[in-house]
Design a protein around this motif. Structure first.
Motif, PDB file in Angstrom:
ATOM      1  N   UNK A 261       0.739  -1.328  -0.041  1.00 28.37           N
ATOM      2  CA  UNK A 261      -0.130  -0.134   0.065  1.00 28.37           C
ATOM      3  C   UNK A 261       0.811   1.455  -0.014  1.00 28.37           C
ATOM      4  N   UNK A 262       2.125   1.138  -0.035  1.00 26.43           N
ATOM      5  CA  UNK A 262       3.079   2.379  -0.067  1.00 26.43           C
ATOM      6  C   UNK A 262       2.910   3.238  -1.532  1.00 26.43           C
ATOM      7  N   UNK A 263       2.783   4.340  -1.440  1.00 27.00           N
ATOM      8  CA  UNK A 263       2.676   5.084  -2.751  1.00 27.00           C
ATOM      9  C   UNK A 263       4.261   5.421  -3.350  1.00 27.00           C
ATOM     10  N   UNK A 264       4.719   4.621  -4.401  1.00 23.63           N
ATOM     11  CA  UNK A 264       5.807   4.732  -5.066  1.00 23.63           C
ATOM     12  C   UNK A 264       5.889   5.739  -5.866  1.00 23.63           C
ATOM     13  N   UNK A 265       4.999   6.657  -6.257  1.00 22.32           N
ATOM     14  CA  UNK A 265       5.030   7.721  -7.035  1.00 22.32           C
ATOM     15  C   UNK A 265       5.097   9.237  -6.312  1.00 22.32           C
ATOM     16  N   UNK A 266       5.110   8.878  -4.971  1.00 22.78           N
ATOM     17  CA  UNK A 266       4.995  10.094  -4.524  1.00 22.78           C
ATOM     18  C   UNK A 266       6.294  11.371  -4.675  1.00 22.78           C
ATOM     19  N   UNK A 267       7.421  10.669  -5.162  1.00 31.16           N
ATOM     20  CA  UNK A 267       8.663  11.606  -5.474  1.00 31.16           C
ATOM     21  C   UNK A 267       8.802  11.917  -6.872  1.00 31.16           C
ATOM     22  N   UNK A 268       7.884  11.218  -7.879  1.00 26.43           N
ATOM     23  CA  UNK A 268       8.120  11.145  -9.085  1.00 26.43           C
ATOM     24  C   UNK A 268       7.855  12.618  -9.745  1.00 26.43           C
ATOM     25  N   UNK A 269       8.607  13.155 -10.600  1.00 27.08           N
ATOM     26  CA  UNK A 269       8.514  14.739 -11.325  1.00 27.08           C
ATOM     27  C   UNK A 269       6.963  14.620 -11.697  1.00 27.08           C
ATOM     28  N   UNK A 270       6.286  13.570 -12.289  1.00 24.55           N
ATOM     29  CA  UNK A 270       5.027  13.669 -12.822  1.00 24.55           C
ATOM     30  C   UNK A 270       4.000  13.170 -11.871  1.00 24.55           C
ATOM     31  N   UNK A 271       4.103  13.354 -10.495  1.00 28.44           N
ATOM     32  CA  UNK A 271       3.517  12.798  -9.676  1.00 28.44           C
ATOM     33  C   UNK A 271       2.061  13.383  -9.584  1.00 28.44           C
ATOM     34  N   UNK A 272       1.881  14.484 -10.018  1.00 34.40           N
ATOM     35  CA  UNK A 272       0.584  15.336 -10.399  1.00 34.40           C
ATOM     36  C   UNK A 272      -0.345  14.375 -11.407  1.00 34.40           C
ATOM     37  N   UNK A 273       0.359  13.856 -12.493  1.00 37.20           N
ATOM     38  CA  UNK A 273      -0.515  12.868 -13.330  1.00 37.20           C
ATOM     39  C   UNK A 273      -0.643  11.303 -12.740  1.00 37.20           C
ATOM     40  N   UNK A 274       0.230  10.967 -11.733  1.00 35.69           N
ATOM     41  CA  UNK A 274       0.325   9.663 -11.309  1.00 35.69           C
ATOM     42  C   UNK A 274       0.038   9.519  -9.900  1.00 35.69           C
ATOM     43  N   UNK A 275      -1.571   9.455  -9.181  1.00 36.88           N
ATOM     44  CA  UNK A 275      -1.370   9.583  -7.916  1.00 36.88           C
ATOM     45  C   UNK A 275      -1.739   8.268  -7.414  1.00 36.88           C
ATOM     46  N   UNK A 276      -1.546   7.882  -6.031  1.00 33.47           N
ATOM     47  CA  UNK A 276      -1.673   6.786  -5.425  1.00 33.47           C
ATOM     48  C   UNK A 276      -1.232   5.811  -6.331  1.00 33.47           C
ATOM     49  N   UNK A 277       0.132   5.605  -6.600  1.00 30.77           N
ATOM     50  CA  UNK A 277       0.687   4.383  -7.552  1.00 30.77           C
ATOM     51  C   UNK A 277       1.614   3.355  -6.547  1.00 30.77           C
ATOM     52  N   UNK A 278       0.991   2.190  -6.809  1.00 28.68           N
ATOM     53  CA  UNK A 278       1.250   1.050  -5.761  1.00 28.68           C
ATOM     54  C   UNK A 278       2.671   0.348  -6.528  1.00 28.68           C
ATOM     55  N   UNK A 279       3.223  -0.626  -5.674  1.00 27.84           N
ATOM     56  CA  UNK A 279       3.985  -1.604  -6.164  1.00 27.84           C
ATOM     57  C   UNK A 279       3.404  -2.487  -6.969  1.00 27.84           C
ATOM     58  N   UNK A 280       4.181  -3.206  -7.866  1.00 25.36           N
ATOM     59  CA  UNK A 280       3.433  -4.120  -8.702  1.00 25.36           C
ATOM     60  C   UNK A 280       4.157  -5.515  -8.652  1.00 25.36           C
TER      61      UNK A 280
END
Length: 395
Positions: free
Chosen positions: A175-194
């Protein structure tokens, strides 16, 4: 006369005692001699054992063991199904649209959160049908798509106790958001591990080829990768497996020789975390431990000398090389052995054009932004015709 004949014989025998075995034999017809107690003469026998020079016997034994243990390479058809026709071949020149040129590194990790389903969907939407991703194993045996050992770089929270996913269960990290530090995080929210199975379901459904980069050095992940290919036989036509550790790659291909293996390499991988042609190795792995750093440098030297031998021993179908060490001679070396060369990571548009037009080799890219469009055969003929007409006008 017997005295004169036998004295030189005794002296010669004494001189040869240090280097030859002495074999006393009785010679019945030997003449009697007062100075000799009996008619026994001494005959020298040459040594029958042939001793190799120091180290040569070990080298021959090692070469014999290498030839016996080396794995057969995958069939050319298997390599072609995954990596397309050889760009330098006649088929590759006649069918430029079939060439593999851009492979999305970690699913184009600069454009979308790396190693996630969101990244793979982004690649499919942008007409990139070849991706690379990393696989690690959690403590409970789940294959998780993750490059780093821990989650600190990807997640925006205090994860000091989550520096190693191999010590954590899937339920602890899913359940950890692994997109929180991404430069385009505004487009990719609540991204989980796969997990690997979820990624394979999507990629195979969309006919996407892939390179699976195996992280970790335990035999459990070897078994898990081999079992994954056994459960999904179609993977043999869509996926290649790569690793920086030749022993892990060897064990995978030894258990399933139909898997197309790729060995990854860059200089100073033991002593430094980063490398480029301009700065060389930077960010040392053991900055505060000088003896360990020197041992890592020795390991780098041995690695640089032996990685090609290791690649051949693993029976690879391709090698994944840092772009700054690849030149035309390196590509020619591997082409002579029917092995493809893939460069990483090629991100600038001019670099991509150089790899397409001069190196004629595929590359891993972190971004698909401003990716040169593939050149169709019709466009190629049109361009060649225009260049020919322009040349005739100048003449």
């Amino acid at each position: 006369m017997a005295r004169c004949a036998t004295q030189p014989a005794w002296r010669a025998s004494a001189a040869m005692l240090r280097s030859s075995s002495i074999c006393p034999r009785t010679w019945p017809s030997a003449p009697a001699c007062l100075s000799v107690p009996s008619s026994t003469t001494i005959l020298t026998q040459r040594r029958s054992l042939f001793v190799l020079p120091l180290g040569l016997d070990v080298g021959i034994a090692g070469a014999a063991a290498y030839m016996f243990l080396r794995l057969r390479p995958p069939s050319p058809d298997s390599v072609k199904r995954i990596f397309g026709p050889d760009p330098w071949s006649k088929e590759g020149q006649q069918q430029p649209e079939a060439l593999v040129q851009c492979i999305a590194h970690r699913g184009a990790g600069l454009d979308a959160p790396e190693n996630t389903l969101e990244a793979f969907k982004y690649c499919v939407e942008n007409q990139c049908r070849f991706v690379e991703f990393d696989v690690r194993m959690s403590r409970d045996g789940q294959l998780v798509l993750l490059h780093d050992k821990g989650l600190a770089r990807l997640a925006d929270c205090d994860l000091s106790d989550m520096s190693d996913v191999s010590a954590m269960d899937w339920d602890m990290i899913k359940d950890i958001d692994v997109g929180a530090t991404h430069p385009n995080r505004s487009q990719f929210k609540e991204v989980r591990l796969c997990r690997l199975d979820a990624a394979l379901d999507y990629l195979l459904e969309n006919n996407v080829r892939m390179i699976i980069d195996v992280k970790g050095d335990n035999m459990e992940i070897v078994t898990a990768i081999v079992d994954t290919f056994a459960r999904r036989p179609e993977l043999h036509k869509h996926a290649a497996v790569t690793c920086f550790n030749p022993y892990i790659l060897y064990q995978i291909r030894r258990r399933d020789a139909e898997i197309v293996g790729c060995l990854s390499y860059r200089p100073a991988c033991f002593s430094a975390q980063d490398y480029d042609a301009e700065s060389g190795p930077t960010n040392p792995r053991f900055p505060d431990n000088r003896p360990l750093h020197w041992l890592a440098l020795l390991a780098d030297a041995a690695h640089a000398a032996l990685w090609r031998v290791a690649a051949s021993g693993c029976g690879v179908g391709a090698v994944l090389l840092h772009k700054d060490i690849v030149n035309s001679a390196e590509i020619a070396y591997w082409r002579a052995r029917s092995v493809r060369v893939v460069g990483w990571s090629v991100n600038r548009p001019l670099e991509k054009l150089y790899w397409r037009g001069v190196m004629r080799a595929p590359y891993l890219a972190n971004t698909l932004v401003r990716e040169p469009a593939p050149l169709s055969l019709k466009e190629k003929k049109s361009r060649e015709s225009s260049e020919r007409e322009l040349s005739e006008e100048k003449n």
